[in-house]
Design a protein around this motif. Structure first.
Motif, mmCIF file in Angstrom:
data_model
loop_
_atom_site.group_PDB
_atom_site.id
_atom_site.type_symbol
_atom_site.label_atom_id
_atom_site.label_comp_id
_atom_site.label_asym_id
_atom_site.label_seq_id
_atom_site.Cartn_x
_atom_site.Cartn_y
_atom_site.Cartn_z
ATOM 1 N N LYS A 231 9.521 -21.848 16.596
ATOM 2 C CA LYS A 231 9.698 -21.188 15.310
ATOM 3 C C LYS A 231 9.979 -19.706 15.533
ATOM 4 O O LYS A 231 9.399 -19.066 16.406
ATOM 5 N N GLU A 232 10.880 -19.151 14.729
ATOM 6 C CA GLU A 232 11.305 -17.760 14.896
ATOM 7 C C GLU A 232 10.331 -16.815 14.198
ATOM 8 O O GLU A 232 10.557 -16.362 13.078
ATOM 9 N N ASP A 233 9.236 -16.527 14.892
ATOM 10 C CA ASP A 233 8.223 -15.631 14.332
ATOM 11 C C ASP A 233 7.697 -14.719 15.437
ATOM 12 O O ASP A 233 8.282 -14.628 16.525
ATOM 13 N N ALA A 234 6.575 -14.045 15.184
ATOM 14 C CA ALA A 234 6.022 -13.072 16.137
ATOM 15 C C ALA A 234 5.580 -13.715 17.450
ATOM 16 O O ALA A 234 5.462 -13.037 18.473
ATOM 17 N N TYR B 34 7.271 -16.048 19.007
ATOM 18 C CA TYR B 34 8.438 -16.743 19.545
ATOM 19 C C TYR B 34 8.484 -16.745 21.071
ATOM 20 O O TYR B 34 8.607 -17.805 21.698
#
Length: 290
Positions: free
Chosen positions: A138-141, A143
């Motif tokens: 998932k493209e988050d902090a 990643y």
């Protein structure tokens, strides 16, 4: 999920470099002219033939150490940006070596230990080619952390290319030659030399290559131009090849445009230029922001 978020992180890291900030407005203008405003896939690919011309568009003529250092950072950044431009829409990502962009597992795999001392190759750019079915996080902090976990799990399916970038050829050709020899060698238990740490090494990868890319910064008459010259011999047998920002000269150096077919062909679905054309039309990767 695709590799584009990782590419965005790698590109963002470049854009923070002061040299890039100063040079990019001029380089972009030059590149737009050479690529028909980023609309011609063939010219985008062939930009590797003209990268020296782009780099010298901001040349001040200074040879002091500060200017040379800035030039080196600029060349690394320009090479990384060009690679990612052609890689747009694929599962390959180029990045300057940094803990902020290179997954720790790959840093571990390329670490060399000599006795109790550990070091990484004098690499400037790393290229990762992910397998087609790679499960991007998932493209988050979190990643990069989660990306590294998946890379560790799938390391046997991951390809890695290390690219050493130098503005000057004659002064630096022996460095990539020696590093490539180290990675190729099979050391015995008494040598005190070991490649990799934390259970990962380059032999765990699906494919590994080591390349050299130079501007070169020498004037035309001083550039290596024969296969018999020592500077050429030193890099002639690198696993990943020897490249420069000019057209290919047989027996001397390949255009950087040829590195895709030679080292990273598995990243493309067939023809490199056909993939670039798709990326242009669909505004994939770096083309999204141009």
């Amino acid at each position: 999920m695709t590799a584009e978020f990782h590419r965005a992180l790698a590109t963002s890291s470049i854009e923070k470099i002061e040299t890039w900030k100063n040079c990019w407005p001029i380089w972009e203008q030059k590149i737009r002219h050479l690529t028909n405003n980023f609309e011609d896939a063939t010219k985008v690919h062939q930009l590797g033939d003209n990268l020296r011309e782009v780099f010298f568009a901001t040349n001040t003529g200074s040879r002091d150490q500060g200017a040379l250092s800035a030039g080196g950072a600029g060349w690394e950044s320009l090479v990384t940006w060009y690679l990612n431009l052609v890689f747009s829409g694929t599962n390959a990502v180029a990045m300057r070596q940094s803990k902020a962009t290179v997954p720790p597992t790959l840093l571990d795999a390329t670490t060399i230990s000599y006795g109790n001392n550990q070091t990484n190759t004098e690499s400037d750019v790393c290229v990762i080619v992910y397998p087609p079915d790679f499960d991007f996080p998932k493209e988050d902090a979190s990643y990069l952390k989660n990306l590294d976990i998946e890379i560790a799990r799938r390391i046997a399916d991951v390809e890695l290319g290390i690219i050493q970038c130098k503005t000057n050829w004659n002064d630096n050709a022996q460095i990539p030659m020696l590093w490539d020899m180290v990675y190729r060698a099979s050391f015995g238990p008494t040598t005190g030399i070991h490649i990799g740490k934390n259970g990962y090494g380059v032999r765990n990868l699906r494919r590994f290559s080591y390349s050299f890319v130079t501007v070169p910064s020498q004037k035309e008459g001083r550039m290596p131009n024969k296969g018999s010259q020592m500077a050429v011999k030193r890099v002639s047998n690198l696993t990943g090849g020897n490249y420069w920002g000019l057209k290919t000269k047989s027996g001397v150096a390949l255009s950087l445009a040829e590195i895709f077919d030679r080292n990273f062909n598995s990243a493309f679905d067939g023809n490199v230029r056909a993939n670039v054309q798709i990326a242009i039309k669909q505004k994939l990767g770096l083309f999204r922001h141009l």
